[in-house]
Motif scaffolding. Structure first.
Motif, PDB file in Angstrom:
ATOM      1  N   TYR A  72       0.850  -1.181   0.000  1.00  0.00           N
ATOM      2  CA  TYR A  72       0.000   0.000   0.000  1.00  0.00           C
ATOM      3  C   TYR A  72       0.891   1.238   0.000  1.00  0.00           C
ATOM      4  O   TYR A  72       2.107   1.162   0.169  1.00  0.00           O
ATOM      5  N   GLY A  73       0.268   2.393  -0.181  1.00  0.00           N
ATOM      6  CA  GLY A  73       0.989   3.657  -0.162  1.00  0.00           C
ATOM      7  C   GLY A  73       0.860   4.385  -1.492  1.00  0.00           C
ATOM      8  O   GLY A  73       0.353   3.847  -2.483  1.00  0.00           O
ATOM      9  N   THR A  74       1.336   5.656  -1.492  1.00  0.00           N
ATOM     10  CA  THR A  74       1.290   6.481  -2.696  1.00  0.00           C
ATOM     11  C   THR A  74       2.534   6.163  -3.521  1.00  0.00           C
ATOM     12  O   THR A  74       3.556   6.843  -3.450  1.00  0.00           O
ATOM     13  N   VAL A  75       2.424   5.084  -4.285  1.00  0.00           N
ATOM     14  CA  VAL A  75       3.583   4.496  -4.954  1.00  0.00           C
ATOM     15  C   VAL A  75       3.370   4.510  -6.466  1.00  0.00           C
ATOM     16  O   VAL A  75       2.415   3.921  -6.968  1.00  0.00           O
ATOM     17  N   VAL A  76       4.262   5.188  -7.177  1.00  0.00           N
ATOM     18  CA  VAL A  76       4.245   5.220  -8.645  1.00  0.00           C
ATOM     19  C   VAL A  76       5.163   4.111  -9.140  1.00  0.00           C
ATOM     20  O   VAL A  76       6.332   4.041  -8.763  1.00  0.00           O
ATOM     21  N   LEU A  77       4.622   3.261  -9.990  1.00  0.00           N
ATOM     22  CA  LEU A  77       5.315   2.046 -10.426  1.00  0.00           C
ATOM     23  C   LEU A  77       5.364   1.942 -11.941  1.00  0.00           C
ATOM     24  O   LEU A  77       4.694   2.687 -12.650  1.00  0.00           O
TER      25      LEU A  77
END
Length: 579
Positions: free
Chosen positions: A483-488
Motif C-alpha cells: 500500500y501507499g502512494t507508490v508510482v510504479l
C-alpha cells in the motif's frame, strides 16, 4: 431426431490410428495400467498442475487435481495430469516475474506437443495465473481455470491480519520503535495458517478475480477459501464442464475477447485490485491477439468506485469476501449500476457474465459495499504520463493517501535496490515528509525481472516522527498486498535509457493523479543534455542462460513484459511425429 455430430478429437491424431505410430503411443501409455477402452473416442483432458512444495500457495494442488479428475471421469473424459514450472513468489529469487514467461513457454509447448483435447489450468500464486493463461492462449484449446483459493484469515493478538500486508505494516512499526522484534516475530506463524494464496486483495487474489471476470473460470472460483470443501466441489464441477467444452468446441479465443478484457478492467477497479494486473492482462491479451493499451485503464476504469472493502485498501480479507457473496456479488453491484461494460460476454460455463451474476446474493454490505457507499469514489488504476514516464506509469488510488495524489517535492535518489537498502537507514539522509523517494534500475531489464521492491519502506527517522506515507517512484513493481502512494512501472525503465535514470538528488518532481501527469521539473535542454551524457552507459549486463534470453527479449512494462517473440497465438497444430 438426428444425433449431434461429435467433433473430431485432437487426441485421435495420437491414439486413433491403427498403424505403427498409434500402436506405439497407446502401448507406452498402457504401461500405466490404462485399458483399451480409454482410447476409444474419449476426450483427453490435460490437467496443467503448478503444484510444488517450493510454492507454498500451490502446495495443496495434488488434492485439488484429484477432484478435477473425478469430474472429468464422471463426464466421460480421460484425465492426464502433467507438471509445469511453478513460479512461486514467496521463495523464488530474484523474483517470480523473471520466470513468468519461462513458465508460459513450458505451458504452451506442453499443451501443444501432447495428446490432449482440452486443458484445466491449476493456478494460485501470483504469476502462475497469468503464465498459464498466456501459454494456453498461445495454443487456443478449450480451457478452464481452477484457482487454489486464498488461505484463511491470519490471526495476531485475537485479531485478523492479512498475509503480506501485515509484513509491511509490522516491519514499519518495528523500524519506528513502536513494537519489539519479539512482537514482530510472533506474527510469523499466525499470518499463514492454512493452505492457499495471500488472503488480501494481493496479486494472487486479484488475478483469480481477473480469471473469473474474464470468463475463464466457473463463478465463485476467485474467493472460495483454499480449505473450504466448496473449493473441491468447484474443482469437480470444472472437470465436468471441461469435457462439455470439448463437445461445444468452446475455445479460449471465444472467451478472451476485447469485451472480456474491458469487463476485467472495470472489475479490477471495483475490487481495489493489484497494479500487477495491468502488466498481466496486457500479456494475456497479447497472446490471444486482443489490442489492449495503458489508456484503456483510464478510459474504462476511471470513475469506477472501489466497493470491495479488503486489505490493503480496506479492512477485510478474502474469507469475508467469499462469505459476503464473492466476486459474483461485486459484479452484480456493477451491473445494477450500469457499470459493467459488456454483460453479454461469454464465460466457460456457456452463460454470459451477467447471467452468472445478476441474481448473485450479497450477504454483507460492509464487505461488498453499495455503489452509493464506496470505499473510494474512483478506484480505477491511475495511468500517468509526462517527461519522467513518456510511455506511462501506474498508481493504485485505493491504496494511496489522498493528500499525496497531487504533490511536488524534492527527489531523494537511489541508483538501485542495494543503494536504497544501504542509504535509507542513514540518520543523516537529507529527507523530509515532502520528499519523493526515487529508485532506478529495477525494471524488466534492470533487476532483471522487475521485482516487487517499488513500495520502498520509509526512512526510520521519519517513521519515528509518525510519518506513514510518502510519494515513491520507480520502474519496479510492488506486491499487490502492499500500500501507499507508490508510482510504479515507469516506462521506459532506467536501464533501457528512460528519463528516470537521469533524476538527481534535489530535483523537483510533480505528481498529479487527477490529470494523469508525472514530470521532472527541469528544462527541455537540461533533459536532453542529461540523456545524451547517459546514453549507452546503462546497457544491461549480458548474462548467460535464461537471464540473457530475458534481458535480450523482454518488452517494457507498458507492453506487458512478455518476450517479443511470444506475441500472438500459434494454435494447436503440431507436425505428426513418425517414429
Amino acid at each position: 431426431m438426428s444425433e449431434t455430430k461429435k467433433p473430431k478429437l485432437r487426441s485421435a491424431e495420437w491414439f486413433g490410428t491403427q498403424d505403427k505410430n498409434g500402436f506405439m503411443y497407446r502401448s507406452w501409455m498402457k504401461n500405466q495400467g490404462i485399458p483399451d477402452h480409454e482410447f476409444q473416442g474419449k476426450p483427453i483432458i490435460g490437467i496443467c498442475n503448478t503444484w510444488s512444495e517450493l510454492t507454498p500457495c500451490n502446495a495443496h494442488f495434488r488434492q485439488l487435481a484429484e477432484h478435477v479428475k473425478k469430474g472429468i471421469l464422471e463426464a466421460g473424459g480421460f484425465p492426464v495430469e502433467f507438471p509445469v514450472f511453478s513460479n512461486g513468489e514467496s521463495n523464488l529469487r530474484p523474483t517470480a516475474m523473471l520466470t513468468r514467461n519461462l513458465a508460459s513457454m513450458d505451458v504452451e509447448e506442453s499443451i501443444r506437443g501432447n495428446p490432449m483435447d482440452a486443458v484445466v489450468l491449476l493456478v494460485g500464486c501470483d504469476k502462475t495465473t497469468p503464465a498459464l493463461l498466456m501459454g494456453a492462449a498461445s495454443v487456443d484449446l478449450p480451457t478452464i481455470v481452477v484457482s487454489g483459493g486464498p488461505m484463511l484469515n491470519g490471526k495476531l493478538n485475537g485479531k485478523n491480519i492479512g498475509s503480506g500486508t501485515a509484513v509491511w505494516q509490522l516491519h514499519e512499526q518495528m523500524k519506528a520503535g513502536t513494537i519489539t522484534l519479539h512482537q514482530f516475530m510472533s506474527a510469523e506463524s499466525g499470518m499463514s495458517r492454512s493452505a492457499g494464496t495471500c488472503n488480501t486483495m494481493g496479486t494472487a487474489s486479484t488475478m483469480a478475480c481477473m480469471a473469473e471476470a474474464l470468463g475463464t473460470s466457473l463463478p465463485h472460483n476467485a474467493a472460495i477459501p483454499a480449505v473450504d470443501s466448496r473449493r473441491y466441489v468447484l474443482a469437480h464441477m470444472s472437470g465436468i464442464r471441461i469435457v462439455e467444452m470439448v463437445q461445444e468446441d468452446l475455445r479460449l479465443s471465444k472467451i478472451l475477447t476485447r469485451e472480456a478484457f474491458e469487463n476485467a478492467i472495470k472489475v479490477n477497479a471495483a475490487i481495489g485490485g493489484s497494479t500487477n494486473a495491468v502488466i498481466h492482462l496486457k500479456a494475456i491479451a497479447g497472446r490471444i491477439g486482443v489490442p489492449l493499451e495503458l489508456e484503456d485503464w483510464t478510459a474504462i476504469g476511471k470513475g469506477t468506485p472501489t466497493i470491495v472493502d479488503l486489505l490493503p485498501s480496506g479492512r477485510y480479507l478474502m474469507e469475508e469476501f467469499y462469505y459476503a457473496g464473492g466476486l459474483p456479488g461485486a459484479i452484480r453491484r456493477l451491473g445494477e449500476g450500469n457499470l459493467l461494460p459488456h454483460k453479454h460476454a461469454l464465460t466457460v460455463n456457456g452463460k454470459s457474465l451477467w447471467q452468472n451474476c445478476e441474481e448473485a446474493p450479497i450477504y454483507d454490505d460492509e464487505v461488498i459495499r453499495p455503489l452509493a457507499k464506496p470505499l473510494i469514489e474512483d478506484g480505477g488504476i491511475c495511468i500517468l504520463r509526462g517527461n519522467l514516464a513518456p510511455r506511462g506509469a501506474v498508481l493504485k488510488p485505493s491504496a494511496a493517501s489522498p493528500h499525496l495524489m497531487k504533490h511536488r517535492g524534492k527527489a531523494v535518489v537511489f541508483e538501485d535496490f542495494d543503494h536504497y537498502k544501504s542509504r535509507i537507514l542513514d540518520p543523516d539522509l537529507d529527507v523530509d515528509a515532502d520528499s519523493i523517494l526515487v529508485m532506478k534500475n529495477c525494471g524488466p531489464k534492470g533487476y532483471p525481472g522487475m521485482a516487487e521492491v517499488g513500495n520502498m519502506g520509509l526512512p526510520p527517522k521519519l517513521l519515528a516522527q509518525g510519518i506513514t506515507d510518502m510519494v515513491r517512484i520507480s520502474d519496479a513493481r510492488m506486491s499487490g498486498t502492499a500500500y501507499g502512494t507508490v508510482v510504479l512501472h515507469v516506462a521506459p525503465e532506467a536501464m533501457a535509457g528512460g528519463p528516470l535514470g537521469i533524476v538527481q538528488d534535489g530535483d523537483f518532481i510533480a505528481l498529479d493523479c487527477h490529470n494523469g501527469s508525472l514530470n521532472l521539473d527541469i528544462s527541455d535542454d537540461e533533459m536532453a543534455s542529461r540523456l545524451a551524457a547517459r546514453a549507452g552507459s546503462q546497457a544491461p549486463v549480458a548474462k548467460s542462460g535464461y537471464q540473457k534470453l530475458y534481458i535480450d527479449h523482454v518488452l517494457q512494462a507498458d507492453e506487458g513484459c512478455d518476450f517479443d517473440f511470444l506475441l500472438g497465438s500459434r494454435g494447436s497444430a503440431v507436425p505428426r511425429h513418425s517414429h
